[in-house]
Scaffold this motif. Sequence first.
Motif, PDB file in Angstrom:
ATOM      1  N   TYR A 250       0.840  -1.195   0.000  1.00 47.40           N
ATOM      2  CA  TYR A 250       0.000   0.000   0.000  1.00 47.40           C
ATOM      3  C   TYR A 250       0.880   1.252   0.000  1.00 47.40           C
ATOM      4  O   TYR A 250       1.895   1.291   0.693  1.00 47.40           O
ATOM      5  CB  TYR A 250      -0.896  -0.008   1.247  1.00 47.40           C
ATOM      6  N   PRO A 251       0.515   2.311  -0.749  1.00 52.45           N
ATOM      7  CA  PRO A 251      -0.648   2.401  -1.646  1.00 52.45           C
ATOM      8  C   PRO A 251      -0.383   1.854  -3.047  1.00 52.45           C
ATOM      9  O   PRO A 251      -1.308   1.607  -3.791  1.00 52.45           O
ATOM     10  CB  PRO A 251      -0.917   3.901  -1.697  1.00 52.45           C
ATOM     11  N   SER A 252       0.906   1.651  -3.421  1.00 53.51           N
ATOM     12  CA  SER A 252       1.208   1.115  -4.746  1.00 53.51           C
ATOM     13  C   SER A 252       2.633   0.597  -4.722  1.00 53.51           C
ATOM     14  O   SER A 252       3.409   0.852  -3.796  1.00 53.51           O
ATOM     15  CB  SER A 252       1.056   2.202  -5.828  1.00 53.51           C
TER      16      SER A 252
ATOM     17  N   ARG B 115      -8.891   7.039   6.600  1.00 50.01           N
ATOM     18  CA  ARG B 115      -8.557   7.011   5.168  1.00 50.01           C
ATOM     19  C   ARG B 115      -7.570   5.879   4.878  1.00 50.01           C
ATOM     20  O   ARG B 115      -7.711   5.132   3.911  1.00 50.01           O
ATOM     21  CB  ARG B 115      -7.974   8.360   4.749  1.00 50.01           C
ATOM     22  N   ARG B 116      -6.559   5.753   5.726  1.00 51.03           N
ATOM     23  CA  ARG B 116      -5.587   4.684   5.519  1.00 51.03           C
ATOM     24  C   ARG B 116      -6.227   3.316   5.739  1.00 51.03           C
ATOM     25  O   ARG B 116      -5.988   2.373   4.985  1.00 51.03           O
ATOM     26  CB  ARG B 116      -4.400   4.865   6.467  1.00 51.03           C
TER      27      ARG B 116
ATOM     28  N   GLY C   3      -8.257   2.473   2.745  1.00 55.36           N
ATOM     29  CA  GLY C   3      -7.411   2.151   1.615  1.00 55.36           C
ATOM     30  C   GLY C   3      -6.799   0.769   1.720  1.00 55.36           C
ATOM     31  O   GLY C   3      -6.699   0.034   0.731  1.00 55.36           O
TER      32      GLY C   3
ATOM     33  N   HIS D  35      -7.924  -1.762  -1.118  1.00 57.92           N
ATOM     34  CA  HIS D  35      -6.711  -2.062  -1.900  1.00 57.92           C
ATOM     35  C   HIS D  35      -7.004  -2.503  -3.337  1.00 57.92           C
ATOM     36  O   HIS D  35      -6.482  -3.501  -3.817  1.00 57.92           O
ATOM     37  CB  HIS D  35      -5.835  -3.099  -1.185  1.00 57.92           C
ATOM     38  N   ARG D  36      -7.875  -1.742  -4.018  1.00 58.02           N
ATOM     39  CA  ARG D  36      -8.229  -2.142  -5.388  1.00 58.02           C
ATOM     40  C   ARG D  36      -7.068  -1.928  -6.364  1.00 58.02           C
ATOM     41  O   ARG D  36      -6.874  -2.717  -7.289  1.00 58.02           O
ATOM     42  CB  ARG D  36      -9.452  -1.356  -5.843  1.00 58.02           C
ATOM     43  N   SER D  37      -6.312  -0.836  -6.155  1.00 60.08           N
ATOM     44  CA  SER D  37      -5.239  -0.536  -7.105  1.00 60.08           C
ATOM     45  C   SER D  37      -3.874  -0.968  -6.592  1.00 60.08           C
ATOM     46  O   SER D  37      -2.885  -0.855  -7.312  1.00 60.08           O
ATOM     47  CB  SER D  37      -5.205   0.974  -7.385  1.00 60.08           C
TER      48      SER D  37
END
Length: 832
Positions: free
Chosen positions: A6-8, A33-34, A37, A41-43
Amino acid sequence: GDYVVYPSSEHPETLWRRDWPVPLGSDPVAWLRRRAGLVVHRSAPRLRLDGEAGSSLAAAVLADLGRETGEQWRLVGVLTAGRTVLRARSGTRDAAVRVAVTSRERAVDPVAPVREQVPGVAAFLPTPIAEGSTSGHPWTASEWMPQPRRSLRWPWPSADDAWATAEELVDLLAAHPTGRTGPGWAEAWCARVALAQPEERRAWQAAMEVLDDGIPTTWCHGDLWRGNLVVHPTARAVLDWENSSPDGPQGLDRLLFPALRDAAHAGSLTTADILRLVDEPDDIADAMVGGRRWAAWDRPHRLALALAAVALYLRNRSLHDLGEAPLRRHLDAVTAALQPAVAPVEPSTGTHRGRRAAASRTARGAVWLGVNGVIVKTSQTVVLLTLAALLAPEALGLVAVGTLVANISGVIASLGTASALVYWRGDVERAARTAVTLGAGTGALLALTIWLAAPTLAAALGVADGGADVIRGLTVTLPLLAVAAVTNELLRRRLAFLRRIIPDAVSSIIGAAVAVVLVTAFDTGVMALVVGQIVQGVLTLLLSWCVHRPVLPGWNHEDARGLLAYGGPYAGANLIELIQLNVDYVIVSTVLGAAALGQYSLAFRLAFMPYLMIVFVISGAAFPYLCRLRRPQLAPAAITVMSATLTLVAPLCVGLLMLSDHLTLLGDKWAPAVPVVGWLAAYAVLLSVGQLVQTTLNAAGRPTISMCLRLLHLVLLAAILLAVVDRGVEAVAVGQVVAACCVAAAALLGTRVLLRGFSLRTLAASLQPAAVGVVTMVAAMVLARSVAEPDDPSVVSLLTLGGIGMVAYLLPVWFLDRRRLRAVAALVRGAA
């Protein structure tokens, strides 16, 4: 898979698994928010690890940690931003295990040399647990901060406590000199800024060479942002010493952490905020930097020290962290500061004279906004009373529902981007063009959606007969109002309040006149109000272009992100407040019908006028002023604003309470609304207290707490109203008072805890003249009623009793508080 990056993969901040805890952020919104996310975790890429249990480096490190401590540890988290940190858990505590994975030659514990040279720094560090090396990878373990909570106590402590901790640490480091600068210091300092080009570093070095002549040096942390300041009920810690340096000019962190503290503001650029102190030395006039008071340095030395702080800040950044465009903004800000002909920024408000001038402009702005409020609300009231006298209560129910939909739509359409311009710290003209594009596009899309959904909305809200046309008419001007709001907020930013009020005031008068003429001469019913609102919306846009040149649409991706980052939460808070202010309309309409809603809405609008015309206006003008104040001055200034505002609003609310029976002058059909006006007048006072406290919390950097208070009010009010609405509109009004009382008490107590220097005793003492005036006012009006004994309410008795009450209030207030009243009058006149 079992794990999420996360995030990428480009920004691998966290490696997470669903059964692992989420590190606490600096506030609940950041944590939520975290958390969201990580759950979605879609992306983000997902990983599955194969192999035998215990074969990974992490498992081997934790096994060695267990041998060192005699405890059994298991992995519950991995942070990968900067150095790899394993979060390990035993039966009684959590540990942060820092592991050198890629750079084994670097010290795994960067704070160790600081601890050796500055012994007192141990009080600001997590407790060490163990250290060792596993398969050639050095590691060190310390207590995880903050430790997991075992109770339901509030987990996010005061931001003031965190920044106070930062100040204490800076003072401690500055008290232990490590040496002095010498020839070549500036060159070596700039050489470590890898993100700058060689020619840029040479320009920085040339400006900083004035510091090569023996400036005292100390350790500096270099990254004192809110996330690295952990304050716990039983402990505190300053984290992330990767950017620490032993040869920084003494007290250099004092230039850094105010800019890092303000980094959450829309359009804020940390580099620009640091460099702004060069020409605004009074903001931190008494801070000791480089062995001397900041304001005592000449400008070349201030510029050199500020550049040193910028270099230290950028040394801790990476290109993937900042991005190409933001990095260029940082570097361009330095280039602009080095230009000899650069225009000076606006004078600081940190000096007494500056604060006095800002307070004077705020007071005059409040007067102009108050004039605008009186004009707008008087126009609306004239239309409302005209409709009330000529139409049935059901018609006002249609107006109430249509206004509710229009107000909510207006908040959503703006996305808060226009209001974000007031606090924007970048190129505001460019950002304004992006705000116009966002506002016009969102407003048009929303207006079209509501136009198509109006029949369904009207049926759902219980006003199917004619409600769809009212809703459509009141929302068709959404894109026009969104564009006008950009211009109006630019004027507010520049404190051009007189020009700011012209579009609102003139358009409201003309719109009201159109509505009154249509309803009286042409018998158009509720649609007269709709036409008047459309005329008002069109005129607002045209007049805003008369007092300020039109802002053309434009687009900048970074500006859009910044506007939405600030405007989204701002609009969200306003939306919660709007729902809280209108949930009673929905409940009354659904349960009791349009007639009861009409009676209740008239009472609410009358009781709500003092809040809108005084509290809303003053808090809106005072907020930018309070934001400019440093923390020691914020609490006294907030108490002054609160006491002055409540002193003005109290007699109007008491007058409404005492004269509520005169509502029947509009006809006996409004008799059920008489007790409602009295209860809602008390509600208006309590709501005023809550609004003023929340304005103070926002100015103190606690907008999340303010949003939570609004959410608490909404939930509490909805629960109470659903329980009592069957008993009629008076019970609904009583419920409003109960909910507002609870929230006001929570807000006052919370501010007392969160804002140092905020004293409830001082606030109560400042309100004593107003309290005496209220008691005198009530006694005088009761006595006048008993002597006159009017048979029925009349216009004469309304004016007579109102005049007696106002005089009875003003005399003791003037006698007991005339010094402060004269001071306020001097501010309005702009006296120095």
